[in-house]
Each structure stands twice: as structure tokens, then as C-alpha cells.
Scaffold this motif. Structure first.
Motif, short mmCIF file in Angstrom:
data_model
loop_
_atom_site.label_atom_id
_atom_site.label_comp_id
_atom_site.label_asym_id
_atom_site.label_seq_id
_atom_site.Cartn_x
_atom_site.Cartn_y
_atom_site.Cartn_z
N LYS A 1 33.40 -99.29 6.16
CA LYS A 1 31.87 -99.65 6.44
C LYS A 1 31.46 -98.44 7.27
CE LYS A 1 32.23 -103.82 5.42
NZ LYS A 1 31.95 -104.04 3.97
N SER A 2 32.17 -97.32 7.60
CA SER A 2 31.78 -96.08 8.14
C SER A 2 32.51 -95.06 7.56
CB SER A 2 31.78 -96.40 9.62
OG SER A 2 33.02 -96.17 10.15
N LEU A 3 31.84 -93.85 7.44
CA LEU A 3 32.70 -92.58 6.63
C LEU A 3 32.03 -91.58 7.41
CD1 LEU A 3 34.64 -92.06 4.39
CD2 LEU A 3 32.52 -91.76 2.70
N ARG A 4 33.04 -90.52 7.58
CA ARG A 4 32.92 -89.27 7.96
C ARG A 4 32.89 -88.42 6.88
NH1 ARG A 4 33.73 -86.33 13.16
NH2 ARG A 4 34.26 -88.57 13.99
N LEU A 5 31.75 -87.49 6.31
CA LEU A 5 32.03 -86.74 5.69
C LEU A 5 32.16 -85.29 5.90
CD1 LEU A 5 31.34 -85.54 2.36
CD2 LEU A 5 29.03 -85.63 3.11
N ILE A 6 33.16 -84.52 5.63
CA ILE A 6 33.76 -83.41 5.73
C ILE A 6 33.62 -82.21 4.67
CG2 ILE A 6 35.28 -81.73 6.76
CD1 ILE A 6 36.51 -84.14 8.24
N THR A 7 32.69 -81.25 4.88
CA THR A 7 32.49 -80.27 3.98
C THR A 7 31.80 -78.97 4.58
OG1 THR A 7 31.80 -79.75 1.63
CG2 THR A 7 30.14 -80.77 2.93
N HIS A 8 31.62 -77.90 4.16
CA HIS A 8 31.12 -76.63 4.73
C HIS A 8 29.76 -77.09 4.97
CE1 HIS A 8 34.46 -73.72 2.98
NE2 HIS A 8 34.77 -74.27 4.56
N ASP A 9 29.11 -76.19 6.03
CA ASP A 9 27.78 -76.49 6.34
C ASP A 9 26.78 -76.23 5.50
OD1 ASP A 9 28.39 -73.73 6.52
OD2 ASP A 9 27.91 -73.51 8.59
N TRP A 10 27.22 -75.09 4.56
CA TRP A 10 26.05 -74.73 3.49
C TRP A 10 26.20 -76.01 2.17
CZ3 TRP A 10 28.75 -74.05 -1.07
CH2 TRP A 10 29.96 -73.48 -0.78
N HIS A 11 27.04 -76.69 2.39
CA HIS A 11 27.41 -77.57 1.17
C HIS A 11 27.04 -78.99 1.57
CE1 HIS A 11 30.42 -79.88 -1.72
NE2 HIS A 11 29.28 -79.35 -2.41
N MET A 12 26.82 -79.15 2.79
CA MET A 12 26.62 -80.59 3.23
C MET A 12 25.29 -81.34 2.60
SD MET A 12 27.76 -82.98 5.36
CE MET A 12 28.96 -82.29 6.33
N ARG A 13 24.40 -80.64 2.53
CA ARG A 13 23.16 -81.48 2.18
C ARG A 13 23.30 -81.90 0.72
NH1 ARG A 13 20.30 -77.03 5.07
NH2 ARG A 13 19.56 -77.92 6.99
N ARG A 14 23.76 -81.27 -0.07
CA ARG A 14 24.01 -81.47 -1.65
C ARG A 14 25.11 -82.62 -1.45
NH1 ARG A 14 26.57 -79.30 -6.12
NH2 ARG A 14 27.37 -77.42 -5.01
N ALA A 15 26.17 -82.48 -0.73
CA ALA A 15 27.21 -83.34 -0.80
C ALA A 15 26.77 -84.88 -0.31
CB ALA A 15 28.40 -82.87 0.06
N ARG A 16 26.05 -84.85 0.61
CA ARG A 16 25.27 -86.03 1.25
C ARG A 16 24.38 -86.51 0.29
NH1 ARG A 16 24.67 -88.77 6.10
NH2 ARG A 16 23.77 -90.70 5.72
N LEU A 17 23.45 -85.74 -0.27
CA LEU A 17 22.63 -86.29 -1.30
C LEU A 17 23.39 -87.04 -2.54
CD1 LEU A 17 19.86 -86.21 -2.62
CD2 LEU A 17 20.75 -83.97 -3.93
N GLU A 18 24.48 -86.52 -2.95
CA GLU A 18 25.18 -87.24 -3.95
C GLU A 18 25.83 -88.41 -3.52
OE1 GLU A 18 25.05 -86.24 -7.17
OE2 GLU A 18 24.94 -84.23 -7.18
N LEU A 19 26.40 -88.22 -2.07
CA LEU A 19 27.22 -89.34 -1.55
C LEU A 19 26.22 -90.76 -1.49
CD1 LEU A 19 30.12 -89.98 -0.87
CD2 LEU A 19 29.48 -89.22 1.38
N ASP A 20 25.11 -90.32 -0.92
CA ASP A 20 23.97 -91.37 -0.84
C ASP A 20 23.50 -92.02 -2.18
OD1 ASP A 20 23.69 -90.74 1.93
OD2 ASP A 20 21.96 -89.58 1.91
N GLN A 21 23.62 -91.27 -3.17
CA GLN A 21 23.34 -91.91 -4.48
C GLN A 21 24.38 -92.95 -5.15
OE1 GLN A 21 20.65 -91.17 -6.72
NE2 GLN A 21 19.83 -90.21 -5.03
N ALA A 22 26.01 -92.57 -4.46
CA ALA A 22 26.69 -92.97 -5.16
C ALA A 22 27.47 -94.40 -3.98
CB ALA A 22 28.12 -92.20 -5.28
N ILE A 23 27.16 -94.63 -2.92
CA ILE A 23 27.71 -95.34 -1.85
C ILE A 23 26.43 -96.26 -1.62
CG2 ILE A 23 28.74 -95.59 0.53
CD1 ILE A 23 30.34 -93.31 -0.17
N PRO A 24 26.91 -97.45 -1.47
CA PRO A 24 25.91 -98.39 -0.96
C PRO A 24 25.37 -98.10 0.33
CG PRO A 24 27.88 -99.67 -1.71
CD PRO A 24 28.38 -98.46 -1.50
N ASP A 25 23.74 -98.52 0.62
CA ASP A 25 23.25 -98.32 1.86
C ASP A 25 23.82 -98.88 3.32
OD1 ASP A 25 21.48 -96.93 0.21
OD2 ASP A 25 19.92 -98.53 0.20
#
Length: 176
Positions: A116-140
Motif C-alpha cells: 500500500k506504500s512504497l519507497r522508490l530509490i534511484t539516483h537524484d537525476w533519474h528520479m523524475r523519469r522513474a517516478r513518471l514511469e511508476l505513476d503510469q504502472a501503479i494504481p493511484d
């Protein structure tokens, strides 16, 4: 008229790049989530995820994008102080080969483990795109916490990542 549109577009791109490069995502404050996902591909990401587990800030962790030739025992041996975490709480994901497939692999794992809650770990410069992709794939209804690993990215890395981010955002906008 076309020169004005082109000038405005270029100015918007330059200002956006300045925002992207100067205001990189930061590490998350101390807080608890059900799980952690670490995207492979850079130094200190797995270390940070293991530290989060050890501190009790999450119960389980997915390492997404692990090379198919990596054996769980071999990976665990690279982190000698964390053998307990590897035995109980770390799962390796071998299906992802890029950021988009990291998000899809994570979405399947989140669903399987009823996270129900998830911490996303990646590099600072990669975070925005990783989060964009995750938001597309994971329920709101899944709460996602960004937890950036701080780096000192080169201008070339930032330039490339900024353009990848906007290309993926445009592709998502048109449904790709």
C-alpha cells in the motif's frame, strides 16, 4: 510568427532544463513504508535500500532490473553486513531492462505482495523519469515516497536524462 513560437519553445526548454538540473530530488525524510523498490543501474542504490530495511522503515524490498546472470547468493555476498535482510526481505527482479520495464516489474511485485506504500530509490537525476514511469504502472491508491540517492551528475547526464524525461512524458500523453 514561427520565429516567436520557436523562440518561446527554446526558452521554455532552457528554463525547464535549469529547473531539472538545479532542483534535483532529495532523499526522503525518515518515514515508514510497506516496501522499498531499488532500481539497479547505479552506485549506492542497493546500499541505501538495505539501510532502509535495517532501520525498520520497510518490511520488504525489490531490487528491480537485476542482470539474469546474477545469482542471489553472489549479490548478497557483496553486502556482508546484510545477510539477514537478504534471507528474509529482499527479492530480486530479473525482468526489467530499462526504466519503463522497472515500473512494470514493480507494479507486478506490488500487486503480488499487496503493498500500500512504497519507497522508490534511484539516483537524484533519474528520479523524475522513474517516478513518471511508476505513476503510469501503479494504481493511484499506492502511496509512493521518492528517496533519491544524491550524486554529482555531469551536465551530459543531466542533458540526456532531461530529454528522456520529456520524450517519455510526451509518449505517455499520447498513450504510448
Amino acid at each position: 510568427m514561427m520565429k516567436r513560437i520557436a523562440s518561446f519553445t527554446l526558452l521554455a526548454w532552457i528554463l525547464g532544463f535549469a529547473w531539472f538540473a538545479l532542483l534535483l530530488p532529495q532523499p526522503a525524510p525518515t518515514q515508514t513504508t510497506d516496501a522499498v523498490v531499488v532500481l539497479t543501474g547505479g552506485a549506492n542504490r542497493i546500499d541505501h535500500g538495505l539501510t532502509v530495511l535495517e532501520a525498520g522503515q520497510a518490511k520488504q524490498m525489490l531490487i528491480s532490473g537485476v542482470d539474469r546472470d546474477v545469482r542471489p547468493g553472489e549479490l548478497a555476498a557483496q553486502y556482508p553486513g546484510y545477510s539477514r535482510q537478504f534471507k528474509c526481505c529482499v527479492e530480486l527482479g530479473f525482468r526489467a531492462v530499462d526504466t519503463r520495464s522497472n515500473a512494470l516489474e514493480t507494479a507486478r511485485w506490488v500487486s503480488k505482495h499487496q503493498v500500500k506504500s512504497l519507497r522508490l530509490i534511484t539516483h537524484d537525476w533519474h528520479m523524475r523519469r522513474a517516478r513518471l514511469e511508476l505513476d503510469q504502472a501503479i494504481p493511484d491508491n499506492i502511496r509512493i515516497v521518492n528517496d533519491a540517492v544524491m550524486t554529482r551528475p555531469s551536465l551530459a547526464i543531466l542533458f540526456k536524462e532531461y530529454n528522456k524525461y520529456w520524450l517519455r512524458a510526451l509518449a505517455a500523453l499520447i498513450g504510448l
